[in-house]
Design a protein around this motif. Structure first.
Motif, PDB file in Angstrom:
ATOM      1  N   VAL A  55       0.843  -1.198   0.000  1.00  0.00           N
ATOM      2  CA  VAL A  55       0.000   0.000   0.000  1.00  0.00           C
ATOM      3  C   VAL A  55       0.884   1.256   0.000  1.00  0.00           C
ATOM      4  O   VAL A  55       0.631   2.224  -0.732  1.00  0.00           O
ATOM      5  CB  VAL A  55      -0.967  -0.011   1.213  1.00  0.00           C
ATOM      6  N   ALA A  56       1.948   1.215   0.808  1.00  0.00           N
ATOM      7  CA  ALA A  56       2.867   2.359   0.859  1.00  0.00           C
ATOM      8  C   ALA A  56       3.452   2.641  -0.521  1.00  0.00           C
ATOM      9  O   ALA A  56       3.504   3.786  -0.974  1.00  0.00           O
ATOM     10  CB  ALA A  56       3.982   2.087   1.865  1.00  0.00           C
ATOM     11  N   GLN A  57       3.884   1.578  -1.193  1.00  0.00           N
ATOM     12  CA  GLN A  57       4.510   1.745  -2.504  1.00  0.00           C
ATOM     13  C   GLN A  57       3.524   2.182  -3.568  1.00  0.00           C
ATOM     14  O   GLN A  57       3.804   3.031  -4.393  1.00  0.00           O
ATOM     15  CB  GLN A  57       5.102   0.413  -2.968  1.00  0.00           C
ATOM     16  N   VAL A  58       2.344   1.551  -3.568  1.00  0.00           N
ATOM     17  CA  VAL A  58       1.407   1.765  -4.658  1.00  0.00           C
ATOM     18  C   VAL A  58       0.645   3.073  -4.487  1.00  0.00           C
ATOM     19  O   VAL A  58       0.471   3.828  -5.434  1.00  0.00           O
ATOM     20  CB  VAL A  58       0.426   0.570  -4.759  1.00  0.00           C
ATOM     21  N   LEU A  59       0.189   3.341  -3.259  1.00  0.00           N
ATOM     22  CA  LEU A  59      -0.644   4.520  -3.068  1.00  0.00           C
ATOM     23  C   LEU A  59       0.137   5.792  -2.740  1.00  0.00           C
ATOM     24  O   LEU A  59      -0.351   6.894  -3.019  1.00  0.00           O
ATOM     25  CB  LEU A  59      -1.696   4.260  -1.987  1.00  0.00           C
ATOM     26  N   GLY A  60       1.325   5.623  -2.161  1.00  0.00           N
ATOM     27  CA  GLY A  60       2.117   6.797  -1.769  1.00  0.00           C
ATOM     28  C   GLY A  60       2.106   7.903  -2.812  1.00  0.00           C
ATOM     29  O   GLY A  60       1.671   9.029  -2.541  1.00  0.00           O
TER      30      GLY A  60
ATOM     31  N   GLY B 235       8.308  10.815  -4.349  1.00  0.00           N
ATOM     32  CA  GLY B 235       7.040  11.027  -5.017  1.00  0.00           C
ATOM     33  C   GLY B 235       6.765  10.005  -6.101  1.00  0.00           C
ATOM     34  O   GLY B 235       5.800  10.099  -6.832  1.00  0.00           O
ATOM     35  N   THR B 236       7.609   8.993  -6.228  1.00  0.00           N
ATOM     36  CA  THR B 236       7.372   7.939  -7.198  1.00  0.00           C
ATOM     37  C   THR B 236       7.169   6.643  -6.436  1.00  0.00           C
ATOM     38  O   THR B 236       7.297   6.602  -5.217  1.00  0.00           O
ATOM     39  CB  THR B 236       8.566   7.757  -8.144  1.00  0.00           C
ATOM     40  N   ALA B 237       6.892   5.591  -7.183  1.00  0.00           N
ATOM     41  CA  ALA B 237       6.698   4.295  -6.554  1.00  0.00           C
ATOM     42  C   ALA B 237       7.954   3.868  -5.811  1.00  0.00           C
ATOM     43  O   ALA B 237       7.899   3.093  -4.862  1.00  0.00           O
ATOM     44  CB  ALA B 237       6.337   3.261  -7.609  1.00  0.00           C
ATOM     45  N   LEU B 238       9.099   4.353  -6.257  1.00  0.00           N
ATOM     46  CA  LEU B 238      10.346   3.976  -5.602  1.00  0.00           C
ATOM     47  C   LEU B 238      10.547   4.746  -4.308  1.00  0.00           C
ATOM     48  O   LEU B 238      11.453   4.485  -3.552  1.00  0.00           O
ATOM     49  CB  LEU B 238      11.544   4.242  -6.531  1.00  0.00           C
ATOM     50  N   GLY B 239       9.684   5.726  -4.081  1.00  0.00           N
ATOM     51  CA  GLY B 239       9.805   6.553  -2.889  1.00  0.00           C
ATOM     52  C   GLY B 239       9.619   5.774  -1.605  1.00  0.00           C
ATOM     53  O   GLY B 239       9.983   6.242  -0.539  1.00  0.00           O
ATOM     54  N   ALA B 240       9.043   4.600  -1.702  1.00  0.00           N
ATOM     55  CA  ALA B 240       8.885   3.791  -0.500  1.00  0.00           C
ATOM     56  C   ALA B 240      10.213   3.178  -0.095  1.00  0.00           C
ATOM     57  O   ALA B 240      10.317   2.596   0.977  1.00  0.00           O
ATOM     58  CB  ALA B 240       7.854   2.704  -0.739  1.00  0.00           C
ATOM     59  N   PHE B 241      11.201   3.274  -0.948  1.00  0.00           N
ATOM     60  CA  PHE B 241      12.491   2.673  -0.647  1.00  0.00           C
ATOM     61  C   PHE B 241      13.437   3.703  -0.063  1.00  0.00           C
ATOM     62  O   PHE B 241      14.323   4.207  -0.737  1.00  0.00           O
ATOM     63  CB  PHE B 241      13.122   2.061  -1.899  1.00  0.00           C
TER      64      PHE B 241
END
Lengths: 586, 608
Positions: free
Chosen positions: B314-319, B555-561
Motif C-alpha cells: 500500500v505504501a509503494q502503490v498509493l504513496g 514522489g514515485t513508486a520507488l519513494g517507498a524505498f
C-alpha cells in the motif's frame, strides 16, 4: 585526466575543483611518514598475520588460475581524524572520526604484460576504490572482507587481461608500449610504531571562533572559514613479492579562508595554511593573527583594486609563488607516467640529457626531506603507495633534464620506480610529485632581485613589471591535441613601476605561456628558499605535496584577463557594517 | 557558511507533541537573527533589472534552519565499523518573485543561477546572533537573485505556450507562531557501540552470508522556520533507527538480499539487544533458506499479501497517488516524460468523488496519531515544513476519493495546504503521507482469508498459488550502490508498476504445503489494481518505514524505498489483502560467479 593536470588544491575541502577525480571518497588523505625505524616500541599490528594468511591463501589459488594472478597487494589504512572549523565568528563543526580502509590490488599476466597494459593509449584501471573495514581488531571479519575484495579484483583483472590479449593482436605497438607494465622491485620490510594522538578540541573551538570573528570585522570579507584538522594515519602494506610495511604519521593543519567580491562582481578568495607535525610547533595566536591580518589587508585592497590589462612584461615571483609556478609548469610534466601515455603531450619525453632550464638551476624531488629551514614539508614520506622507499631524485641537473618521477609503471630507459607512485586513498597510484625543490647557483638578495626587475623594465622600455606574491595554482594542459600551455592564477599581483612610484595592487590576471619557452626566460633567483605546502589533485586523486623555491626573476611573463563573474556584489551591506541598524542583540 | 553539497544524506524526525507559543528564555538567538535580517530584506532588497522599469522585489522570503545532532554507529559481525557523533546546522533561504498567482517557483530550467556562495549551506552551531545574520544576509541575497532570474526565464517560457495554467503557484496560509522550548538530546544510558557489536555478531552464525552490516542511526533535530508572512516556528524532533542489510549467493549465482529494520520516536524506545538479535536471526535464517530455494516461476493468478507485505505494498502503490500538488513546469519535455514514467504524476488527480478503492475501504492520513492500537507510529508531526499545522485528512471514504494530500503548491483539484508539505534535509517540501490507515468495513479473519485464497486457487485448477509474506526494501537490503543502480536499470519503463516482494511462498492447495521461492517480481501493479480486492483481513499491521526524499525517486513508486539516512518517517497500517489476479515475473538477471576460494573461517564467538 591527462587533459588537465590540476594544480595545488590549496582549499582542501573548502572548494571543489572540477579536476578532482576521486572526490567521493569518504576519507581525505594525509601523508604517511614513518617514525624512526627500528623503534623498540614498534610491534606488528595483530592484523598483520591475518592479512598475511589471506594473502598467501589467495596467491596460492589465484596464482594457479588461468590467467594467473602474479601480484597481489593489500593496503590497510587506519585514520583517526579531528576536525574543528569555524565560520563568521561561530563554531561550524567540531567532531572526530575513526575508520579503516582496505585496498586490494590484483595483477594478472606477468610483469612484461599484465592487465594494466595500455590499449588505445588508455590504461585500464587496476584495483577498486576499496572498502571500509572494522576499526576493531577482528582478524576473522577482516579476512572475510579481504577474501571478497580479492576475488572481485582478480575477476576484473582477469577480464581486463583477456581483453588486452585480444586487442593487442590487432593494434600496432607504439614505442611507448615497449616498456614492461610493472617494474620489479626489491621487497622491503619495515615495522614502525603504531601512532596515535590526543587532542583537546575545546581550545581549538575557541580559536576558530575568534579567528573568524576577526575576519567578520572587515566589511570586505563576506564569508570566512577557519579549519583545524589533526590526523593520525597508520598504514599496513603487504604484497605477494614479500614487502611488509607498517608505518604511521601524525599531522596537524590550520587553514584560513576568506571570500570577498569586487565591485564588478569578481570573486576574490584569500587562503593561508599552517602545517605542523609536533604539537609544540602549533602556530600561536600571534602567528595566526599576523597571517589573518595579511589576508584581510590583501582582501580589502583587492576588492577595490583595478583590473590589469593583458601584458607581456618582466616579472618577479616571490619564493612561494615561484614554487607553485615550478610545480605547475615543470613538475607535472616530469611525472613518469605522462611520458608513456600516447595521449600526453610528452613535452620532456625526448629531452633527457638536453638543456631545458638555465644552467644555474637544479630541480630535485626529494621525498626523504622532512624540512627546509624550519618548515615542515608536506610531501615527505618514507614509503610510497606502492611500497617503494622514498628517494631523492635529481630531475634537472644544472639545466639538463636527467630523470622523471617514477612509479612502478616503467618507461623506456627508466625501468625502476624511484618511490613516486602515489594516490589518494581509494585511487590507483601513478607517478606524482612529492617535495619539488628548486636550487640555484645564481642567487642574489631579494632586494637586488627587485633592482634587477626595475633594470629589466627600463631595458625593455615597458611602463611597468609585475610582482607576483601568491599563486593559487590552476591547471596545466599536458594532453596531446591541446596546446602545451599552462595557466596559473596569481592571487596577489602588484604593478612595479620603473619611475619609483609605489607598487599598485591589481587583480584579474592569469599567467599564461608554454613551458619550454617560459622556463628559459628565468634570469636570476633570490637567495632564500620558501616553502609551499598544499594538496595536488590529478589522476590518482589529491596528494600532499611541497614545492620549494627561491624568488625568481623572469625576463618575460605573459598575463591575460580572467573571465568575468556574472554574479553582482550583494545588494545590501553586511549586517555588521550597515549604517542603518536593523534589530540587534538584546 | 559552507556551501552544501546535497548528498544523499537526509533527515528524519518525529514530532514532540507539545507546542508552546511562549518564547522561552534560553541562549538561542536563531529566531531573533532571522527576524532582524528578514526585516531588512523585506524593506530594502530590490534589483533594477531594466532601466526605467519598476525594481524587482521579493514578495515572499522564507528562512529554514535545521539543527542536527546525529549519532551513527555501524558494525558488522560483532566488529565496529565506524561511530560518529556530529552536530551541525543547515540553513536554506528561499525567496519568491512575482505573486501568489504566478511566481518564480514550480519551474525547472536547464540553466540555473549560480551564486558564489549559494542560498543553502552549513552555518555555525553556536545559536549566536552575529554569525547567523552574516550568513542569512548573503544567502538571502543569493536566493533573491536566483528567484529574479528564474522568474524572468519562466515568463519567457510561458509566453511561448499557447495555453497557460490557471492554477496558482503558491497557496496563502494563516501565519503561525509555534515556539517550543529548546530540547536537549537524550541518548539514554545505553552503550550504542556495544549494542551494535552485540547485535551484528548474531550473523556470525551464518558463514554463508557474504556481507552484512548493522547501522544504528539516532537523530535529534530542532527545526526553525521564519517567513515574511509572519510565521515563526521552532520545533523539536527526534528519531531512531536500526537497519541491517545482508547478502548471499545462491548456488546458481543469483544474489539474494535480506534486511531488518526497526524505527522508534526516540533512541531510548529502540528495541534492546535480544529483540534485535532475534530479528536479525530471522532475517539471516530466511536469507539462508532463500539461498537454497528454487527460483520463482512466471505466474499469473491469485496472490495473498499477508498484512506485513500488504502494508508495504500500500505504501509503494498509493504513496505517489496521494499528492494533490501539480508537478513543476519543466523546460524540457523529456523531464516531463521521465516524471510521469516514474509515477510522479498522481494517478488520482482529477478523480475526486470517483471510486478508486473497493466500496468498503477508507484511507485516512493522520499526522497527529502517535500509535495504532498500542503500536507506535513514526510518521507524525505537529507543523509541516512550510509552517502549516498538520491536519488529519480523509483521502478515501467508502471507496471514493474525497481529498488529496496538499502542500502549499496548489494542484488541479485542491488549492489549500492541509499541512502535508514534508521534506527531509531542507529539500523542497512535497505532499507526503504521514500515518496512513487503510481500513475496511468488510473484513474477515486470517483463517477465512486464507481459506478463500486456497479455494480461489483450487477453482482455477492451479497446482500452487503465491503468498507474499514480506516486501523488499532495496535501499536497506542492497549493500552496494552498484546493486541499487542495477536494480533501477532493471525496471526499464516499469518503475511505476513493478513491485518487489522479498519473502514469497508457493502454497500447494492439495496438501497446504509451503515452499519458499526467490527472485519474484510483481509486474503491472498500479493503483488501479487496488480497486478490486478479493478479500480483506482483519489483521492490521503497522509498517513503519522511511520514505525516500532523494530527487528523482521521491514522489514515485520507488519513494517507498528509503533508509534512515535518506528518508522521511512514515507509517502505513493495512491488513492482509487477497487479489484474484496478479502477474508475477520469475527470477531473472545476470548470475554472478561464486568466489574462487572458499570463505575464510568465521567462528560464532568472534576473534576479539
Amino acid at each position: 585526466l591527462n587533459e588537465q593536470t590540476c594544480a595545488f588544491l590549496r582549499r582542501g575541502s573548502l572548494r571543489a575543483l572540477s579536476c578532482i577525480l576521486f572526490a567521493s571518497l569518504a576519507i581525505p588523505m594525509l601523508p604517511r611518514v614513518t617514525s624512526a625505524a627500528g623503534d623498540g616500541a614498534a610491534k606488528p599490528s595483530p592484523l598483520f598475520s591475518a592479512m598475511k594468511t589471506e594473502l598467501d591463501r589467495s596467491m596460492k589459488t589465484l596464482g594457479a588460475q588461468d590467467p594467473p594472478a602474479y601480484y597481489i597487494g593489500y593496503i590497510l589504512t587506519d585514520n583517526d581524524r579531528i576536525n574543528v572549523s569555524g565560520s563568521n565568528g561561530a563554531l561550524l563543526t567540531s567532531d572526530e572520526g575513526r575508520n579503516r580502509w582496505l585496498e586490494v590490488s590484483v595483477r594478472t599476466g606477468a610483469y612484461e604484460l599484465d592487465d594494466t597494459h595500455k590499449v588505445d593509449g588508455r590504461q585500464p584501471p587496476n584495483g577498486g576504490p576499496g572498502m571500509n573495514v572494522p576499526v576493531d581488531d577482528d582478524a576473522e571479519v577482516l579476512r572475510r572482507a579481504i577474501w571478497l575484495e580479492t576475488d572481485k579484483q582478480y575477476r576484473s583483472a582477469a577480464e581486463a587481461l583477456i581483453k588486452i590479449q585480444t586487442g593487442k593482436e590487432v593494434k600496432a605497438q607504439s614505442e611507448e608500449g615497449k616498456a614492461p607494465d610493472f617494474s620489479r622491485e626489491k621487497e622491503v620490510t619495515h615495522i614502525g610504531p603504531w601512532v596515535s594522538f590526543t587532542v583537546d578540541r575545546k581550545p581549538w573551538e575557541e580559536k576558530v571562533r575568534a579567528y573568524t570573528k576577526y575576519f567578520r570585522d572587515s566589511a570586505a570579507v563576506i564569508n570566512s572559514i577557519v579549519t583545524f584538522t589533526a590526523q593520525a594515519q597508520n598504514t599496513i602494506q603487504l604484497n605477494s613479492e614479500g614487502t611488509q610495511l607498517q608505518f604511521g604519521q601524525i599531522r596537524y593543519r590550520l587553514e584560513l579562508f576568506i571570500q570577498g567580491k569586487a565591485g564588478d562582481g569578481m570573486d576574490i578568495d584569500r587562503y593561508y595554511n599552517f602545517d605542523w607535525v609536533n604539537p609544540s610547533e602549533a602556530p600561536d595566536d600571534k602567528a595566526v593573527y599576523a597571517a589573518a591580518a595579511q589576508l584581510r589587508k590583501e582582501m580589502e585592497g583587492l576588492v577595490v583594486s583595478p583590473i590589469n590589462d593583458p601584458s607581456v612584461t618582466p616579472a618577479l615571483l616571490t619564493g612561494r609563488a615561484a614554487a607553485v609556478f615550478f610545480h605547475e609548469v615543470f613538475g607535472h610534466r616530469a611525472e613518469g607516467h605522462r611520458q608513456k601515455d600516447v595521449n600526453e603531450g610528452q613535452t620532456f619525453t625526448k629531452k633527457v640529457g638536453t638543456q631545458i632550464l638555465p644552467s644555474f638551476l637544479t630541480v630535485i624531488d626529494d621525498t626523504t626531506r622532512k624540512r627546509v629551514n624550519d618548515q615542515e614539508l608536506l610531501g615527505f614520506y618514507e614509503f610510497d603507495d606502492e611500497g617503494v622507499p622514498a628517494q631523492k631524485v635529481v630531475l634537472v641537473d644544472h639545466g639538463i633534464l636527467r630523470n622523471f618521477e617514477m612509479s612502478r609503471s616503467p618507461i623506456d630507459g627508466f625501468p625502476k620506480s624511484n618511490g613516486h607512485g602515489r594516490r589518494q586513498l581509494g585511487a590507483v597510484p601513478v607517478s606524482r610529485q612529492g617535495n619539488l625543490i628548486v636550487e640555484s647557483n645564481k642567487m642574489v638578495s631579494n632586494a637586488q632581485l627587485r633592482e634587477k626587475l626595475i633594470e629589466l623594465i627600463k631595458e625593455q622600455g615597458k611602463p611597468y613589471g609585475l610582482l607576483i606574491d601568491d599563486i593559487a595554482g590552476g591547471f596545466t594542459l599536458t594532453g596531446r591535441g591541446q596546446p602545451q600551455a599552462f595557466q596559473v592564477e596569481p592571487l596577489v599581483v602588484y604593478k612595479v613601476f620603473a619611475d619609483g612610484r609605489p607598487d599598485e595592487l591589481v587583480r584579474g590576471v592569469d599567467i599564461v605561456g608554454t613551458p619550454l619557452a617560459s622556463l628559459t626566460k628565468i634570469v636570476a633567483t633570490g637567495d632564500t628558499p620558501e616553502v609551499f605546502n598544499g594538496y595536488c589533485g590529478a589522476e590518482s586523486g589529491s596528494v600532499p605535496v611541497s614545492a620549494v623555491s627561491p624568488a625568481i626573476l623572469t625576463s618575460e611573463l605573459e598575463v591575460q584577463k580572467k573571465p568575468a563573474a556574472t554574479d553582482r556584489p550583494p545588494i545590501l551591506p553586511a549586517p555588521a557594517h550597515d549604517k542603518a541598524k536593523t534589530g540587534g542583540l538584546q | 557558511m559552507r556551501m552544501l553539497r546535497l548528498a544523499a544524506i537526509s533527515l528524519v524526525f518525529w514530532t514532540a507533541s507539545a507546542a508552546l507559543a511562549q518564547a522561552p528564555s534560553d541562549n538561542d538567538h536563531t529566531l531573533q537573527a532571522m527576524r532582524d535580517e528578514m526585516a531588512r530584506a523585506k524593506s530594502r532588497l530590490e534589483l533594477q533589472i531594466t532601466q526605467g522599469d519598476k525594481p524587482v522585489r521579493p514578495y515572499f522570503i522564507e528562512y529554514r534552519l535545521l539543527d542536527l545532532d546525529v549519532r551513527e554507529v555501524v558494525a558488522e559481525y560483532g566488529a565496529l565499523l565506524s561511530t560518529n557523533h556530529n552536530r551541525s546546522r543547515i540553513m536554506d533561504v528561499n525567496a519568491r518573485v512575482g505573486d501568489y498567482k504566478l511566481d518564480s517557483s514550480n519551474f525547472v530550467s536547464e540553466e540555473a543561477f549560480r551564486g558564489f556562495i549559494g542560498s543553502t549551506g552549513t552555518v555555525g552551531i553556536d545559536r549566536d546572533y552575529d554569525s547567523l545574520r552574516q550568513d542569512l544576509w548573503i544567502a538571502t541575497d543569493q536566493a533573491f537573485k536566483e528567484a529574479a532570474e528564474t522568474y524572468s526565464r519562466k515568463q519567457a517560457y510561458l509566453s511561448s505556450l499557447a495555453r497557460q495554467s490557471d492554477i496558482d503557484d503558491f497557496a496563502r496560509v494563516e501565519k503561525v507562531e509555534h515556539v517550543e522550548p529548546l530540547a536537549t538530546s537524550d541518548w539514554s544510558n545505553r552503550n550504542w557501540e556495544q549494542e551494535a557489536r552485540d547485535t551484528s555478531a548474531t550473523l556470525r552464525a551464518f558463514p554463508l552470508i557474504y556481507e552484512s552490516r548493522v547501522t544504528y542511526y539516532l537523530v535529534y533535530t530542532t527545526e526553525y522556520l521564519l517567513t515574511s508572512e509572519g510565521t515563526e516556528v521552532r520545533a523539536n524532533h527526534s528519531f531512531a533507527a536500526i537497519e541491517a542489510g545482508m547478502n548471499a549467493l545462491a548456488g546458481d549465482g543469483m544474489q539474494v538480499n535480506h534486511y531488518y529494520s526497526t524505527y522508534a520516536p526516540r533512541p531510548a524506545d529502540l528495541p534492546g539487544v535480544e529483540e534485535v538479535k532475534k530479528g536479525l536471526n530471522v532475517a539471516g535464517s530466511e536469507l539462508m533458506a532463500m539461498r537454497s530455494a528454487a527460483p520463482a516461476p512466471d505466474y499469473t493468478g491469485p496472490v495473498l499479501f499477508e498484512s506485513r507485505a500488504a502494508s508495504a505494498l500500500v505504501a509503494q502503490v498509493l504513496g505517489p497517488s496521494l499528492s494533490g500538488a501539480r508537478p513543476p513546469l519543466a523546460f524540457q519535455p523529456v523531464v516531463d516524460q521521465l516524471m510521469s514514467s516514474l509515477g510522479a504524476r498522481s494517478d488520482w488527480s482529477g478523480k475526486v468523488d470517483s471510486r478508486v478503492l473497493p466500496a468498503s475501504v477508507s484511507l485516512v492520513d493522520d499526522p497527529s496519531a502517535t500509535d495504532y492500537k498500542g503500536t507506535k507510529l513514526i510518521g507524525g508531526y505537529a507543523i509541516d515544513e512550510e509552517g502549516v499545522p498538520a491536519q488529519k485528512v480523509t483521502v478515501v471514504e467508502n471507496g471514493k476519493l474525497k481529498n488529496l494530500l496538499m502542500s502549499r503548491r496548489p494542484g488541479p483539484d485542491f488549492e489549500k495546504s492541509n499541512g502535508h508539505g514534508r521534506s527531509s534535509f531542507l529539500a523542497d517540501p512535497r505532499p507526503t503521507m504521514s500515518n496512513l490507515v487503510f481500513g475496511s468495513t468488510e473484513t474477515v479473519s486470517r483463517d477465512e482469508l486464507k481459506k478463500k485464497f486456497v479455494d480461489e486457487c483450487r477453482s482455477e485448477k492451479l497446482d500452487f498459488c503465491l503468498v507474499v509474506r514480506q516486501m523488499d526494501n532495496p535501499a536497506i537490503s542492497m549493500m552496494h550502490q552498484d546493486d541499487f543502480t542495477g536494480l533501477l536499470a532493471s525496471f526499464g519503463g516499469n518503475a511505476a508498476t513493478d513491485r518487489l516482494p522479498l519473502v514469497v511462498y508457493k502454497l500447494y492447495p492439495k496438501d497446504g504445503r509451503e515452499e519458499l521461492v526467490r527472485g519474484a517480481r510483481i509486474t503491472g501493479f498500479s493503483p488501479r489494481s487496488l480497486r478490486n480486492i478479493a478479500g480483506i483481513g482483519n489483521d492490521d499491521f503497522v509498517y513503519n518505514y522511511m520514505q525516500s526524499q532523494i530527487n528523482g525517486i521521491a514522489g514515485t513508486a520507488l519513494g517507498a524505498f528509503g533508509s534512515a539516512q535518506s528518508g522521511l518517517p512514515a507509517a502505513v497500517v493495512a491488513p492482509s489483502l487477497l487479489f484474484e489476479e496478479v502477474e508475477v515475473r520469475g527470477a531473472r538477471g545476470e548470475p554472478k560467479r561464486p568466489p574462487i576460494l572458499p570463505e575464510p573461517p568465521m567462528t560464532p564467538k568472534g576473534g576479539q
